[in-house]
Design an enzyme around this catalytic site. Structure first.
Site: not given
Ligand code: GLC
Length: 428
Positions: A161, A392
């Site tokens: 992102d 994450e």
């Molecule tokens: C964030 C990450 C994306 C992912 C999402 C859910 O937006 O950048 O890659 O899919 O979180 O985990």
């Protein structure tokens, strides 16, 4: 105290919402596209039926034009912005966003079929036509007229992102002066220092507004929208996924579709040099309007091995960047180049290591005969999880966990890859 395998299984169970798994509670309360694909690999180590269900529920979110959205909204949730009321897509059986995410699905299905054999053919056959339709969407709707290279219209679509890769494209776009006021939720659930800036966020929402104002006509969004960049991540992932789709077509008896898929593959192979930044010596993101390259090595640059793409020279230069980066971090490949501007070891996609990208990089390295490097990446992920838990993403220098905790894809890839008990599914 539960051991790490037990903890990982408990996280997948806790995040299970009945047939689909959310990435983590509160911060991400819906089903996400590429998350679910990796999560299925984790479920497959425990319950194969549940793994297939994860992919089947994802496909339920497919839009009429073939796009599988980045998020499937089965419900609204006050804790999340921007939710279905902001996107207003109304283009499928279930609401979703108006953008997609990296197409890893075909590769995950192929991997599950290879691991499970003929007993999985019926489930895979049922998914095949929808996956084919999604790939067609990428080739038709996300390939701008006259360019021949699949692109992206929104940094969120890349899954990476707020990587500095997108600065050039965002720098060329304006915030819509009629943008409605809104309240971000991400900074209520996570440390704002690790999240995107307000200006970036206003631009993200400007693109959403453009799509909505144009009735989510995806060709218009691609050809006339405010943001258009070519992402080596999406490009390499789709190239591999097309090859895996072809493998599925051959094994599951979809003979009539094979020529179409072969054409997609040869087209992509012919265009890979669009991403080659000769001055920098790597595959880099590129702004389509200006031709400008991002000046840094991201984890997507390293995915050329995963796509089996690149000349010997291009691969050697790519490996040299990866070794340089290994020398600056403790725990393997970072999401952004430690020697480039805007590197930040804890800010989202500006530095942290992400398990799902490193999994794909390692798979490609292993297939390219770079076994030692591939195995190091697996060991590095094992070490950061042992050190910090199922976050994450992770600071590649200190190993500290970043942003969301009890994260599903981290738990899934622990089970499927990084755990000492995972050798049956490990690519490296
Ligand atoms: C964030 C990450 C994306 C992912 C999402 C859910 O937006 O950048 O890659 O899919 O979180 O985990």
């Amino acid at each position: 105290m539960l051991d790490l395998d037990q903890q990982a299984r408990a996280i997948l169970e806790k995040n299970d919402r009945g047939g689909f798994t959310i990435p983590t509670a509160r911060l991400y309360p819906f089903q996400w596209n590429w998350d679910s694909a990796f999560i299925a690999l984790g479920h497959a180590t425990v319950d194969e039926d549940r793994a297939w269900q994860e992919l089947e529920t994802l496909i339920e979110g497919q839009a009429h034009d073939g796009m599988i959205p980045s998020i499937v909204f089965r419900n609204d949730d006050e804790d999340y912005f921007p939710g279905p009321k902001v996107w207003q897509t109304n283009n499928g059986m279930i609401d979703g966003t108006g953008i997609s995410q990296p197409p890893v699905l075909a590769s995950v299905v192929a991997q599950m079929v290879q691991e499970q054999g003929e007993k999985s053919y019926a489930r895979a056959r049922a998914l095949f036509p929808n996956i084919l339709k999604w790939h067609r969407w990428w080739h038709d709707c996300r390939t701008p007229d006259g360019l021949g290279v699949v692109c992206t219209v929104h940094p969120w679509e890349t899954g990476r992102d707020n990587c500095p890769d997108w600065k050039i494209g965002l720098g060329h776009m304006a915030i819509d002066p009629e943008l409605e006021s809104y309240q971000r939720k991400d900074i209520e659930h996570a440390n704002p220092a690790q999240r995107p800036t307000q200006e970036e966020y206003d631009k993200y929402i400007t693109i959403v507004k453009f799509g909505r104002d144009h009735g989510w006509d995806q060709k218009v969004l691609t050809n006339q929208g405010p943001f258009l960049m070519a992402d080596p991540g999406i490009f390499f992932i789709l190239l591999r996924a097309d090859r895996d789709l072809l493998w599925l077509a051959e094994h599951l008896g979809f003979d009539a579709d094979q020529d179409q898929i072969k054409n997609w593959i040869s087209d992509a192979e012919a265009h890979k040099d669009y991403f080659w930044n000769e001055d920098f010596g790597a595959f880099c993101a590129r702004n389509v309007a200006t031709g400008e390259f991002a000046q840094g090595f991201s984890n997507a640059s390293a995915l050329c091995f995963y796509a089996d793409a690149g000349t010997q020279d291009q691969r050697a230069k790519t490996l040299a960047h990866m070794k340089r980066i290994e020398g600056k971090t403790q725990f393997g490949q970072s999401s952004w180049d430690p020697d480039a501007a805007q590197f930040d070891s804890q800010r989202y996609w500006c530095g942290p290591l992400w398990c799902q990208v490193n999994y794909m990089i390692a798979m490609g390295l292993k297939e390219a005969g770079e076994d030692a490097m591939a195995e190091k990446m697996r060991q590095d992920l094992r070490k950061v999880i042992e050190l910090s838990g199922f976050y994450e993403c992770f600071d590649p220098v200190s190993g500290a966990g970043c942003i969301g905790r009890d994260f599903s894809w981290t738990a899934a890839l622990w089970l499927a890859w990084a755990s000492p008990s995972s050798s049956h599914t490990a690519p490296a």
